[in-house]
Design a protein around this motif. Structure first.
Motif, PDB file in Angstrom:
ATOM      1  N   HIS A 292       0.842  -1.203   0.000  1.00 59.62           N
ATOM      2  CA  HIS A 292       0.000   0.000   0.000  1.00 59.62           C
ATOM      3  C   HIS A 292       0.876   1.251   0.000  1.00 59.62           C
ATOM      4  CE1 HIS A 292      -2.956  -2.940   1.770  1.00 59.62           C
ATOM      5  NE2 HIS A 292      -3.628  -2.439   0.742  1.00 59.62           N
ATOM      6  N   PRO A 293       1.087   1.870  -1.165  1.00 62.30           N
ATOM      7  CA  PRO A 293       1.925   3.075  -1.239  1.00 62.30           C
ATOM      8  C   PRO A 293       1.472   4.148  -0.244  1.00 62.30           C
ATOM      9  CG  PRO A 293       1.396   2.309  -3.425  1.00 62.30           C
ATOM     10  CD  PRO A 293       0.565   1.489  -2.469  1.00 62.30           C
ATOM     11  N   GLY A 294       2.446   4.701   0.468  1.00 66.65           N
ATOM     12  CA  GLY A 294       2.177   5.768   1.423  1.00 66.65           C
ATOM     13  C   GLY A 294       1.787   5.294   2.812  1.00 66.65           C
ATOM     14  N   MET A 295       1.666   3.969   3.017  1.00 66.97           N
ATOM     15  CA  MET A 295       1.260   3.442   4.319  1.00 66.97           C
ATOM     16  C   MET A 295       2.496   3.290   5.207  1.00 66.97           C
ATOM     17  SD  MET A 295      -1.055   0.126   5.136  1.00 66.97           S
ATOM     18  CE  MET A 295      -1.319  -0.436   6.816  1.00 66.97           C
ATOM     19  N   ASN A 296       2.800   4.365   5.956  1.00 69.57           N
ATOM     20  CA  ASN A 296       3.982   4.448   6.808  1.00 69.57           C
ATOM     21  C   ASN A 296       3.606   4.520   8.279  1.00 69.57           C
ATOM     22  OD1 ASN A 296       5.862   4.612   4.649  1.00 69.57           O
ATOM     23  ND2 ASN A 296       5.392   6.777   4.403  1.00 69.57           N
ATOM     24  N   LEU A 297       4.475   3.959   9.109  1.00 70.63           N
ATOM     25  CA  LEU A 297       4.343   4.046  10.564  1.00 70.63           C
ATOM     26  C   LEU A 297       5.679   4.469  11.144  1.00 70.63           C
ATOM     27  CD1 LEU A 297       2.871   3.528  13.297  1.00 70.63           C
ATOM     28  CD2 LEU A 297       3.736   1.174  13.158  1.00 70.63           C
ATOM     29  N   THR A 298       5.651   5.492  11.995  1.00 66.13           N
ATOM     30  CA  THR A 298       6.842   5.941  12.714  1.00 66.13           C
ATOM     31  C   THR A 298       6.680   5.569  14.182  1.00 66.13           C
ATOM     32  OG1 THR A 298       7.122   7.783  11.185  1.00 66.13           O
ATOM     33  CG2 THR A 298       8.263   7.939  13.307  1.00 66.13           C
ATOM     34  N   VAL A 299       7.674   4.875  14.716  1.00 59.71           N
ATOM     35  CA  VAL A 299       7.668   4.494  16.142  1.00 59.71           C
ATOM     36  C   VAL A 299       8.799   5.255  16.820  1.00 59.71           C
ATOM     37  CG1 VAL A 299       7.877   2.629  17.808  1.00 59.71           C
ATOM     38  CG2 VAL A 299       6.756   2.201  15.611  1.00 59.71           C
ATOM     39  N   LYS A 300       8.445   6.103  17.777  1.00 56.82           N
ATOM     40  CA  LYS A 300       9.427   6.846  18.571  1.00 56.82           C
ATOM     41  C   LYS A 300       9.603   6.146  19.898  1.00 56.82           C
ATOM     42  CE  LYS A 300       8.367  11.241  16.382  1.00 56.82           C
ATOM     43  NZ  LYS A 300       7.900  12.611  16.549  1.00 56.82           N
ATOM     44  N   VAL A 301      10.836   5.793  20.224  1.00 56.84           N
ATOM     45  CA  VAL A 301      11.140   5.072  21.452  1.00 56.84           C
ATOM     46  C   VAL A 301      11.897   6.014  22.383  1.00 56.84           C
ATOM     47  CG1 VAL A 301      12.254   3.043  22.460  1.00 56.84           C
ATOM     48  CG2 VAL A 301      11.241   2.913  20.166  1.00 56.84           C
ATOM     49  N   VAL A 302      11.346   6.228  23.576  1.00 65.49           N
ATOM     50  CA  VAL A 302      11.957   7.143  24.558  1.00 65.49           C
ATOM     51  C   VAL A 302      12.425   6.395  25.779  1.00 65.49           C
ATOM     52  CG1 VAL A 302      10.709   9.166  23.785  1.00 65.49           C
ATOM     53  CG2 VAL A 302       9.694   7.707  25.530  1.00 65.49           C
TER      54      VAL A 302
END
Length: 126
Positions: A116-126
């Motif tokens: 699926h073009p454009g289907m992105n997930l960003t995971v920020k780990v703190v």
């Protein structure tokens, strides 16, 4: 005679306990759920604590194939950032859920659906 029998029974009991303990599998409960729609992540960015896992939840009957990387425009860029859990490819058939993690390194990590073009997930780990 009774001492030997008692010794054998104690040894067998300990052996049984050890075998049973080795067969117990640890299951990590994901503290954060990330829902996927038909061609998108509902939440495109999530923040988790170091050591946490996330559960990807496919809320539709359509398939998804999730991997390390991101879409940049209409071009897929595969690859894992240093410290990211290398997930390979995770296949979803629809209406299912799978875990990613644990995230053991602080940072920002990208995942995408390869179909699926454009289907992105960003995971920020703190």
């Amino acid at each position: 005679m009774y001492k030997k029998l008692l010794f054998v029974m104690v040894c067998l009991s300990l052996f049984t306990v050890i075998i049973a303990a080795c067969s117990i599998k640890e299951q990590v409960e994901a503290s954060t759920k990330v829902k996927m729609g038909s061609a998108n992540f509902i939440d495109t960015t999530v923040t988790v604590k170091k050591g946490d896992s996330i559960a990807l939840v496919d809320t539709v009957s359509g398939p998804h194939v999730i991997s390390n990387g991101t879409w940049q425009g209409n071009k897929a860029k595969a690859g894992a950032e240093p410290g990211a859990p290398n997930i390979g490819t995770i296949n979803f058939a629809g209406n299912d859920s799978k875990n990613i993690g644990p995230f053991t390194t602080a940072g920002t990590f990208e995942f995408y659906c390869t179909i699926h073009p454009g289907m992105n997930l960003t995971v920020k780990v703190v």
